[in-house]
Write a protein that holds these residues in place. Sequence first.
Motif, mmCIF file in Angstrom:
data_model
loop_
_atom_site.group_PDB
_atom_site.id
_atom_site.type_symbol
_atom_site.label_atom_id
_atom_site.label_comp_id
_atom_site.label_asym_id
_atom_site.label_seq_id
_atom_site.Cartn_x
_atom_site.Cartn_y
_atom_site.Cartn_z
ATOM 1 N N ASP A 1 -4.615 -6.352 -4.051
ATOM 2 C CA ASP A 1 -4.663 -7.507 -3.151
ATOM 3 C C ASP A 1 -5.730 -8.475 -3.634
ATOM 4 O O ASP A 1 -6.889 -8.074 -3.772
ATOM 5 C CB ASP A 1 -5.027 -7.068 -1.729
ATOM 6 C CG ASP A 1 -4.022 -6.118 -1.101
ATOM 7 O OD1 ASP A 1 -4.458 -5.170 -0.411
ATOM 8 O OD2 ASP A 1 -2.818 -6.328 -1.318
ATOM 9 N N GLN B 1 -6.012 1.635 0.490
ATOM 10 C CA GLN B 1 -6.395 0.307 -0.004
ATOM 11 C C GLN B 1 -5.543 -0.057 -1.228
ATOM 12 O O GLN B 1 -4.561 0.599 -1.539
ATOM 13 C CB GLN B 1 -7.878 0.327 -0.424
ATOM 14 C CG GLN B 1 -8.859 0.797 0.645
ATOM 15 C CD GLN B 1 -10.256 1.024 0.081
ATOM 16 O OE1 GLN B 1 -10.450 1.146 -1.128
ATOM 17 N NE2 GLN B 1 -11.249 1.086 0.962
ATOM 18 N N THR B 2 -5.944 -1.062 -1.917
ATOM 19 C CA THR B 2 -5.531 -1.307 -3.291
ATOM 20 C C THR B 2 -6.828 -1.346 -4.087
ATOM 21 O O THR B 2 -7.903 -1.525 -3.503
ATOM 22 C CB THR B 2 -4.792 -2.659 -3.464
ATOM 23 O OG1 THR B 2 -5.696 -3.750 -3.231
ATOM 24 C CG2 THR B 2 -3.589 -2.747 -2.525
ATOM 25 N N ASP C 1 2.902 -1.125 1.461
ATOM 26 C CA ASP C 1 2.193 -0.966 0.186
ATOM 27 C C ASP C 1 3.177 -0.462 -0.848
ATOM 28 O O ASP C 1 4.302 -0.059 -0.524
ATOM 29 C CB ASP C 1 0.966 -0.059 0.318
ATOM 30 C CG ASP C 1 1.305 1.427 0.478
ATOM 31 O OD1 ASP C 1 0.379 2.246 0.337
ATOM 32 O OD2 ASP C 1 2.479 1.766 0.736
HETATM 33 C C1 LIG Z 1 -1.544 -2.846 0.587
HETATM 34 C C2 LIG Z 1 -2.583 -2.685 1.664
HETATM 35 O O1 LIG Z 1 -3.742 -3.432 1.334
HETATM 36 C C3 LIG Z 1 -2.945 -1.223 1.796
HETATM 37 O O2 LIG Z 1 -3.796 -1.045 2.912
HETATM 38 C C4 LIG Z 1 -2.085 -3.206 3.030
HETATM 39 O O3 LIG Z 1 -0.949 -2.453 3.441
HETATM 40 C C5 LIG Z 1 -1.697 -4.669 2.955
HETATM 41 O O4 LIG Z 1 -1.322 -5.059 4.267
HETATM 42 P P1 LIG Z 1 -1.116 -6.616 4.546
HETATM 43 O O5 LIG Z 1 -0.770 -6.728 5.999
HETATM 44 O O6 LIG Z 1 -0.007 -7.065 3.624
HETATM 45 O O7 LIG Z 1 -2.412 -7.263 4.214
#
Ligand SMILES: C[C@](O)(CO)[C@H](O)COP(=O)(O)O
Length: 229
Positions: free
Chosen positions: A104, A159-160, A185
């Motif tokens: 992200d 997380q990423t 994710d």
């Molecule tokens: C991919 C992620 O950051 C893992 O926690 C999360 O699912 C992203 O979510 P978002 O709502 O698209 O920010």
Amino acid sequence: MQYEVVLPAAGSGKRMGAGQNKLFLYLLGKPILAHTLEVFERDDRCTGIWLAVKPEERAFIERMLVEYGITKVKGLPDGGAERQHSVHSCLKAMEQVSIVLVHDAARPFITHDIIAHLVESAHDYGAAIAGVRAKDTMKKVSNGIIEETVDRESLWMVQTPQAFRFELIVEAEDVAEKVGFLGTDEAMLMERLGHEVRIVESSYENVKITTQEDLVFGEAILHKRALEG
Ligand SMILES: C[C@](O)(CO)[C@H](O)COP(=O)(O)O
Ligand SMILES: Nc1ccn([C@@H]2O[C@H](COP(=O)(O)OP(=O)(O)OP(=O)(O)O)[C@@H](O)[C@H]2O)c(=O)n1
């Protein structure tokens, strides 16, 4: 072990309520997106960056790349309606590589040591994602009533970066697109195909800048790191 990174950066920042792409907000005098880009620009293992962007923001971001000396960007494909579509757009544009990271752009605090561990795990096992253990008690709720307390010992906050052997995540994204599956994710797309996904312990500092409070936490992290040198 080298890798290329996909940075989805085509969101709208609705939960931030800033009326613009939250990645353009500043932390300690620098856009959030620039902070994230610099992490990968400075990682010798990173051989390419792919940024999913909104068409109307492409020129602005290209100017940001010049301003902050970001030289590793190989492409800025159009983002999509959902985060998954933006990631897929980058994967479709890429040439075959060994390992690809999806990260992200709204997580500017990731560090090279965690990235290195993820890349190594993805090479060894096929898929590895960052996460931290849940710190709060988690409960399932329905209509405002507690249904169940979930055993916290087995819960992680994901997380990423999420790291993959390239061909595995490309197949998972292609299949998801074909059947119309939307995950939150990339790991979900792998899990549904029965692939094993490893988790790598990350840092509680690896927050995703999502709401206003995260900006306060983010500035505190940057100040802390500046004091640590
Ligand atoms: C991919 C992620 O950051 C893992 O926690 C999360 O699912 C992203 O979510 P978002 O709502 O698209 O920010
Ligand atoms: N269609 C989308 C949605 C999100 N993202 C990116 O995916 C990351 C994580 O998404 P999120 O934190 O949800 O960002 P936004 O979608 O902008 O936030 P919100 O859901 O509050 O609108 C961000 O870097 C965001 O720019 C993207 O590239 N394309």
